[in-house]
Scaffold this motif. Structure first.
Motif, PDB file in Angstrom:
ATOM      1  N   LEU A  18      -2.748   1.235  -6.445  1.00 56.53           N
ATOM      2  CA  LEU A  18      -1.730   0.541  -5.661  1.00 56.53           C
ATOM      3  C   LEU A  18      -1.373  -0.760  -6.386  1.00 56.53           C
ATOM      4  CD1 LEU A  18      -0.120   0.330  -3.015  1.00 56.53           C
ATOM      5  CD2 LEU A  18      -2.039  -0.947  -2.075  1.00 56.53           C
ATOM      6  N   ARG A  19      -2.401  -1.386  -6.924  1.00 56.17           N
ATOM      7  CA  ARG A  19      -2.207  -2.675  -7.597  1.00 56.17           C
ATOM      8  C   ARG A  19      -1.314  -2.553  -8.835  1.00 56.17           C
ATOM      9  NH1 ARG A  19      -6.791  -6.083  -5.653  1.00 56.17           N
ATOM     10  NH2 ARG A  19      -6.870  -5.308  -3.520  1.00 56.17           N
ATOM     11  N   ASP A  65      -5.800  -3.322   0.406  1.00 55.22           N
ATOM     12  CA  ASP A  65      -4.779  -2.325   0.067  1.00 55.22           C
ATOM     13  C   ASP A  65      -4.289  -1.597   1.317  1.00 55.22           C
ATOM     14  OD1 ASP A  65      -5.119  -3.088  -2.524  1.00 55.22           O
ATOM     15  OD2 ASP A  65      -6.049  -1.224  -3.218  1.00 55.22           O
TER      16      ASP A  65
END
Ligand code: AMP
Ligand code: ZN
Length: 496
Positions: free
Chosen positions: A291-292, A102
């Motif tokens: 974030l994903r 990330d």
């Protein structure tokens, strides 16, 4: 002008002067992730902020050593390991890897050191031992070792350097075993937690019996091991100021390893929170996006980085999907402008005698070969950016400076007044700015629509065996800064 930063220790903006007598080396530590889950973008606001600090220090010519720890043992992790039925390492490695991935997706530079807490138990024991010898730590009846705030203060040390504390509330002898507590529950905190059955296999030997470290001692041990007992900068989100950072100071200065007159950390920087509808984005409130989640919804790392970096680090701001859309549009405007500027810079040989040559910085073209990558940067843009960033990293004004340049450059482009040398100077300045902002380059899949259309036309021309046209299209694309790369999935555009 010198760089000035808000130091939480003095609660004021101070000139940044490194401890290094040569004024060159800067040692910085940022509290890293607790790897018990995927990071949410609130967490990443803080990590992108520390990346900005590092990048800007490098831009200012400092040689930075950047340490970010991995908290791979603490209360929350142990609970989850128990639930998972696996080992500590099996459990945390998945989240550690995801975190590093990330960080990269967000364009953050890889820290120079990424120490894991579980690999620094001996150093933690060393600090606790020093505190025991100085009588600042004690072992309680439950076998755990605690830091005595009363004894620490009796040595003439100050507890409550980052936050104001009300000691009247503190009842001597009261202890707090949990790593997280509020100012209102001020009490002696755990350095070493004696093993309890719920810890399972997560324990180490120590002079005080089997157990595991408290969270706060982890950062004292890893930072002092890698950066020495006294270093320049320590960063984290604002929630870490108390108790985590306050306790780090107490343990590290309590051990007494700093040279006379020096503190554990010279300057503490705290990033404000990312909010959702006015509340801190957090796992416990359930109001978070990883974030994903956002990547799965089609946003790119560079768009998310842009949004996380858009506000001043000491200002909280609300995260919304509308804000992310606005960030996407702003970034697209910048990308488009830079693509056009690059085309002008590359088209130099054809353009030189022709169009009027007016630099966006107000000066006449400097005569560099157009498209010359080594062109001197547009100094006005660099100076304006540096002035606002020197003022406690005012990145929102930094973006403002850049977008003002975009506006003016677009005006010159629209009237065909941007000279190749001015374009090259603008690009050279942009590259310096981007070493700080880390917007990064667009990937080939993000080539502008007209170039993608030209690629399709070229393929059609080739299929029709019109090689003259396909070569002309290839050359035109090259002039725009794109080369065609044949891949097993078909031709793709790649930056020259
Ligand atoms: P953790 O993984 O929980 O140890 O947190 C990692 C970092 O994220 C710490 O520096 C926290 O202060 C920071 N953090 C947590 N929540 C937020 C938020 N909503 N906004 C900004 N930073 C945060
Ligand atoms: Zn820490």
């Amino acid at each position: 002008m010198a760089l000035r930063l808000f130091n939480t220790l003095s609660r004021s903006v101070e000139e940044f002067v490194p401890l290094d007598t040569a004024g060159k080396a800067v040692r910085m530590y940022c509290c890293g992730p607790t790897v018990y889950d995927f990071g949410h973008i609130g967490n990443f606001r803080t990590f992108v902020f520390s990346d900005l600090v590092r990048r800007y220090l490098q831009f200012r010519g400092y040689a930075v050593t950047h340490v970010m720890n991995i908290t791979d043992v603490e209360d929350k992790i142990i609970k989850r390991v128990r639930e998972s039925g696996g080992t500590l390492r099996e459990f945390v490695s998945k989240y550690e890897e995801a975190f590093l991935e990330d960080l990269q997706t967000l364009g953050c530079l890889h820290p120079h050191h990424l120490p894991r807490a579980t690999e620094h138990i001996a150093e933690m024991v060393g600090i606790i031992d020093a505190l025991m010898k100085r009588d600042i730590a004690y072992q309680a009846a439950d076998g755990s070792v605690y830091f005595s705030i009363e004894k620490y203060r009796a040595c003439g040390c100050r507890y409550g350097q980052l936050v104001n504390l009300n000691f009247d509330q503190m009842r001597v002898g009261e202890r707090v075993a949990s790593d997280e507590y509020t100012k209102e529950s001020l009490a002696d905190f755990a350095l070493w937690k004696a093993r309890v059955p719920e810890d399972g296999a997560v324990s180490w030997d120590s002079p005080w019996g089997q157990g595991r470290p408290g969270w706060h001692i982890e950062c004292s041990a890893m930072s002092m091991k890698l950066l020495g007992p006294s270093f320049d900068l320590h960063l984290g989100g604002e929630d870490l100021a108390f108790p985590h950072h306050e306790d780090e100071i107490a343990q590290s200065e309590g051990a007494g390893w700093q040279p006379p007159g020096q503190r554990f950390v010279k300057c503490w920087l705290h990033g404000a929170h990312l909010l959702v509808e006015g509340k801190k984005m957090s796992k416990s409130l359930g109001n978070f996006f990883t974030l994903r989640d956002l990547l799965a919804n089609g946003y790119t790392g560079r768009e998310i980085r842009y949004v996380l970096l858009s506000a001043h680090y000491r200002e909280t701001f609300n995260f919304t999907l509308d804000g992310l859309e606005a960030g996407r549009a702003a970034l697209a405007r910048l990308d488009e402008c830079l693509t056009k500027v690059a085309e002008v810079a590359r088209a130099a040989p054809e353009r030189t005698g022709g169009s009027a040559s007016l630099s966006p910085s107000g000066g006449e073209g400097r005569g560099e070969g157009a498209g010359n990558r080594a062109a001197a940067p547009d100094q006005k843009l660099l100076d304006e950016f540096t002035a606002v960033m020197d003022d406690d990293l005012n990145v929102s004004k930094g973006w403002g400076t850049l977008f003002e340049w975009v506006r003016e450059t677009n005006r010159l482009l629209a009237t065909n007044q941007l000279s190749p040398s001015a374009a090259a100077a603008g690009l050279a300045a942009w590259e310096r700015l981007d070493s700080v902002l880390g917007r990064g380059r667009k990937s080939e899949s993000e080539a502008p629509a007209d170039s993608v259309a030209m690629l399709a036309q070229r393929q059609a021309a080739r299929a029709a065996k019109d090689f003259k046209r396909s070569d002309a299209l290839r050359d035109e694309l090259k002039a725009k800064g794109w080369v065609i790369e044949d891949t097993p999935k078909g031709p793709k555009l790649k930056r020259t």
